[in-house]
Scaffold this active site. Structure first.
Site, PDB file in Angstrom:
ATOM      1  N   ASP A  74       3.348  -4.628   7.872  1.00 42.11           N
ATOM      2  CA  ASP A  74       2.115  -3.857   7.729  1.00 42.11           C
ATOM      3  C   ASP A  74       0.972  -4.859   7.895  1.00 42.11           C
ATOM      4  OD1 ASP A  74      -0.199  -2.702   6.831  1.00 42.11           O
ATOM      5  OD2 ASP A  74       0.694  -1.774   5.061  1.00 42.11           O
TER       6      ASP A  74
ATOM      7  N   HIS B  70       0.872  -1.182   0.000  1.00 43.73           N
ATOM      8  CA  HIS B  70       0.000   0.000   0.000  1.00 43.73           C
ATOM      9  C   HIS B  70       0.907   1.229   0.000  1.00 43.73           C
ATOM     10  CE1 HIS B  70      -2.756   2.953   1.870  1.00 43.73           C
ATOM     11  NE2 HIS B  70      -3.743   2.180   1.484  1.00 43.73           N
TER      12      HIS B  70
ATOM     13  N   GLN C 233      -4.236  -5.426   7.087  1.00 42.93           N
ATOM     14  CA  GLN C 233      -5.227  -6.369   6.557  1.00 42.93           C
ATOM     15  C   GLN C 233      -5.090  -7.757   7.176  1.00 42.93           C
ATOM     16  OE1 GLN C 233      -7.643  -5.283   4.775  1.00 42.93           O
ATOM     17  NE2 GLN C 233      -6.882  -3.387   3.875  1.00 42.93           N
TER      18      GLN C 233
ATOM     19  N   CYS D 152      -4.796   2.548  -3.595  1.00 44.65           N
ATOM     20  CA  CYS D 152      -3.539   3.056  -2.999  1.00 44.65           C
ATOM     21  C   CYS D 152      -2.416   2.041  -3.183  1.00 44.65           C
ATOM     22  CB  CYS D 152      -3.710   3.399  -1.524  1.00 44.65           C
ATOM     23  SG  CYS D 152      -4.934   4.663  -1.234  1.00 44.65           S
TER      24      CYS D 152
ATOM     25  N   LYS E 267     -10.212  -0.708  10.788  1.00 42.43           N
ATOM     26  CA  LYS E 267     -10.387  -1.880   9.916  1.00 42.43           C
ATOM     27  C   LYS E 267     -10.740  -3.122  10.724  1.00 42.43           C
ATOM     28  CE  LYS E 267      -7.037  -0.321   6.440  1.00 42.43           C
ATOM     29  NZ  LYS E 267      -7.861   0.186   5.356  1.00 42.43           N
TER      30      LYS E 267
HETATM   31  N1  7TS Z   1      -1.622  -0.853   4.663  1.00 38.53           N
HETATM   32  C1  7TS Z   1      -2.561  -1.610   4.068  1.00 38.53           C
HETATM   33  C2  7TS Z   1      -2.206  -3.008   3.646  1.00 38.53           C
HETATM   34  C3  7TS Z   1      -3.832  -1.091   3.871  1.00 38.53           C
HETATM   35  O1  7TS Z   1      -4.753  -1.863   3.286  1.00 38.53           O
HETATM   36  C4  7TS Z   1      -4.122   0.232   4.283  1.00 38.53           C
HETATM   37  C5  7TS Z   1      -5.447   0.870   4.025  1.00 38.53           C
HETATM   38  C6  7TS Z   1      -3.124   0.960   4.934  1.00 38.53           C
HETATM   39  C7  7TS Z   1      -1.881   0.390   5.093  1.00 38.53           C
HETATM   40  C8  7TS Z   1      -3.351   2.334   5.468  1.00 38.53           C
HETATM   41  O2  7TS Z   1      -4.214   2.293   6.566  1.00 38.53           O
HETATM   42  P1  7TS Z   1      -4.724   3.631   7.256  1.00 38.53           P
HETATM   43  O3  7TS Z   1      -5.736   3.156   8.238  1.00 38.53           O
HETATM   44  O4  7TS Z   1      -3.559   4.289   7.883  1.00 38.53           O
HETATM   45  O5  7TS Z   1      -5.334   4.457   6.157  1.00 38.53           O
HETATM   46  N2  7TS Z   1      -6.145   0.303   2.958  1.00 38.53           N
HETATM   47  C9  7TS Z   1      -7.240   0.830   2.363  1.00 38.53           C
HETATM   48  C10 7TS Z   1      -7.853   0.171   1.305  1.00 38.53           C
HETATM   49  O6  7TS Z   1      -7.485  -0.900   0.840  1.00 38.53           O
HETATM   50  N3  7TS Z   1      -8.892   0.919   0.903  1.00 38.53           N
HETATM   51  O7  7TS Z   1      -8.966   2.013   1.668  1.00 38.53           O
HETATM   52  C11 7TS Z   1      -7.930   1.976   2.582  1.00 38.53           C
END
Ligand code: 7TS
Length: 489
Positions: free
Chosen positions: A280, A202, A283, A446, A306
């Site tokens: 990371d 990401h 997910q 992203c 999430k």
């Molecule tokens: N890493 C992964 C693997 C992600 O899927 C996401 C967000 C992030 C980092 C960033 O997370 P945040 O909470 O700091 O924004 N992924 C997504 C997505 O797949 N669609 O919207 C956000």
């Protein structure tokens, strides 16, 4: 008593306040344990040691944290089958009607919906014990402090950290990774050093490293992907052996492909070269059992929103030995031991990294979300999502002109299904699905380098969580077929 130490660690808390806070924590914990549904969550740590196959091609069923088909079936068909309809009642938003149809929310990889328990706890915090933490000597401040630290302890238990002091509250995965890049990275990465990443990251696990690499004169090296969305392990090995690698940073589960990466094996290889690893886990922590001591990773980042928690709160786990050596990331109140006109000293971790008033309500809400997912059981969640993913592959796979990206065997991946139908643009597809009350994400997710690798500019992505059912997958498949008819695919 660890908790006593964290509360006492606050320099603005008097000894009287400390003993009050300790008493408040004790009575708070007692009260919580009396309430049904508030019991300390059972460990979700898998006990089965899975065989190691690294190096060489990894059988995906051996990837840490991924139950075998037999295990998953046992959870589904065991004594207490996963009751998705009961779970759905916990989520008020699922009663919404969108364009005349019940909302089918299939975008949980972006953010999950919130159960009533979490929403109610946020309301209760603001109605009953809203106060700043670690500084008040009065009752409600002590209650807020106790709930905030209890949330930290729950998160430590969820991921099996050695101590709650290894849990730093941040805004989310993005901030957690930036914290490591700015604090650890600026201390440890220099001219000519290398950082290994993967092509399925990401943006939030790419851009912070690009910024750091530019500043320090370091190099980024990417592990490539096979056509079916697995890491090319030889790339990893070659990069690692090329020398000068100071960090490996990789996603546990791809937010586009659903690939579950063999993090444990990568950590072991990296550590042989004395190289720390950041995972990371945005997910993975919400969907599969994750045990940081088993993975042996040095850093792990995830987001509360999430996993049924509020937005604006997330977690950086880091090994104590790393945190002790890292300088603060932000400066301000509550992270200091002493401040003088020209210099200051810092508190120990986690407070060293939590400057200013933090997201107190968010942390408490996340604690409640941890209770919620722990009570469902991470293995049960994993089993449920796997069944839905297999069902979705089966239903969507029959649609004429569809291409599903990532691992071909849905039994080896997480609950993320990215696809394109002929030359229909993903945004058109998502708009048509919305007409049928189905919420999915479309675009590059992203992950533009991954889109480049797949040779597409965008995909439509359906992602499942604890509350999704087969009926919603049927509706998705029918609606995709309808799009195919409209665009004459
Ligand atoms: N890493 C992964 C693997 C992600 O899927 C996401 C967000 C992030 C980092 C960033 O997370 P945040 O909470 O700091 O924004 N992924 C997504 C997505 O797949 N669609 O919207 C956000």
């Amino acid at each position: 008593m660890l908790r006593r130490r964290w509360v006492g660690a606050s320099s603005s808390t008097s000894p009287k306040a400390t003993s009050h806070a300790v008493a408040a924590i004790a009575s708070y914990r007692k009260a919580r344990n009396r309430l049904p549904g508030l019991a300390v969550p059972k460990s979700t740590t898998p006990t089965t040691k899975l065989p190691l196959t690294f190096p060489g091609q990894l059988a995906q069923s051996t990837v840490r944290g991924y139950a075998t088909q037999k295990q998953a079936t046992a959870y589904i068909h065991g004594k207490e089958p996963y009751d998705v309809e009961k779970v759905r009642h916990d989520f008020p938003i699922l009663k919404r009607i969108i364009n005349g149809k019940p909302l089918a929310y299939l975008d949980s990889a972006a953010t999950t919906q919130k159960p009533r328990d979490v929403i109610d706890e946020l309301t209760r915090f603001y109605n009953e014990y809203n106060a700043n933490v670690h500084r008040g000597v009065y009752k409600i401040s002590e209650e807020a402090t106790a709930a905030y630290e209890e949330a930290r302890a729950k998160i430590a238990r969820l991921i099996n950290a050695s101590s709650p002091s290894e849990i730093i509250f941040v805004r989310g995965t993005t901030e957690a990774i930036n914290l490591v890049a700015q604090s650890w990275g600026r201390t440890n990465i220099g001219l000519g050093d290398g950082i290994i990443l993967t092509e399925m990251e990401h943006h939030s696990n790419i851009v912070p490293w690009q910024l750091l690499a530019k500043e320090r004169g370091a190099h980024l090296k990417y592990v490539g992907l096979t056509d079916d969305g697995h890491l090319i392990h030889d790339d990893f090995r070659l990069h690692l052996e090329s020398g000068g690698i100071k960090l490996v940073t990789m996603t546990h589960v791809s937010n586009v492909l659903g690939t579950i990466n063999p993090v444990r094996e990568y950590v072991r290889e990296a550590h042989k070269q004395g190289c720390p690893v950041l995972v990371d886990a945005a997910q993975s922590v919400p969907h599969i059992p994750v045990d940081v001591r088993d993975l042996d990773c040095d850093f792990l980042a995830f987001s509360g929103h999430k996993m049924c928690g509020p937005t604006g709160i997330g977690v950086l786990f880091a090994k104590k030995t790393q945190l002790e050596e890292m300088p603060p990331y932000h400066g301000g109140g509550e992270m200091i031991r002493e401040v003088h006109l020209y210099e200051s000293t810092w508190k120990d971790s986690p407070y060293k990294f939590e400057a200013g008033t933090t997201n107190i309500a968010g942390a408490i809400g996340l604690g409640k979300a941890v209770d919620y997912v722990s009570e469902l059981g991470l293995r049960n969640i994993q089993g449920h999502e796997r069944e839905l993913t297999e069902y979705a592959h089966d239903r969507l796979g029959k649609v004429k002109g569809i291409r599903i990206y990532g691992p071909e065997n849905p039994g080896t991946k997480a609950g993320v299904i990215s696809f394109n139908l002929g030359d229909v643009h993903a945004h058109d597809m998502a708009t048509l699905l919305d007409e049928d009350g189905i919420a999915v994400r479309s675009g590059h997710h992203c992950a533009q380098p991954l889109m480049e690798r797949l040779g597409v500019s965008s995909t439509t992505r359906a992602s499942v969580y604890v509350y999704n059912n087969e009926e919603e997958i049927d509706r998705l498949a029918e609606s995709v077929k309808r799009a195919g008819r409209i665009f004459k695919i």
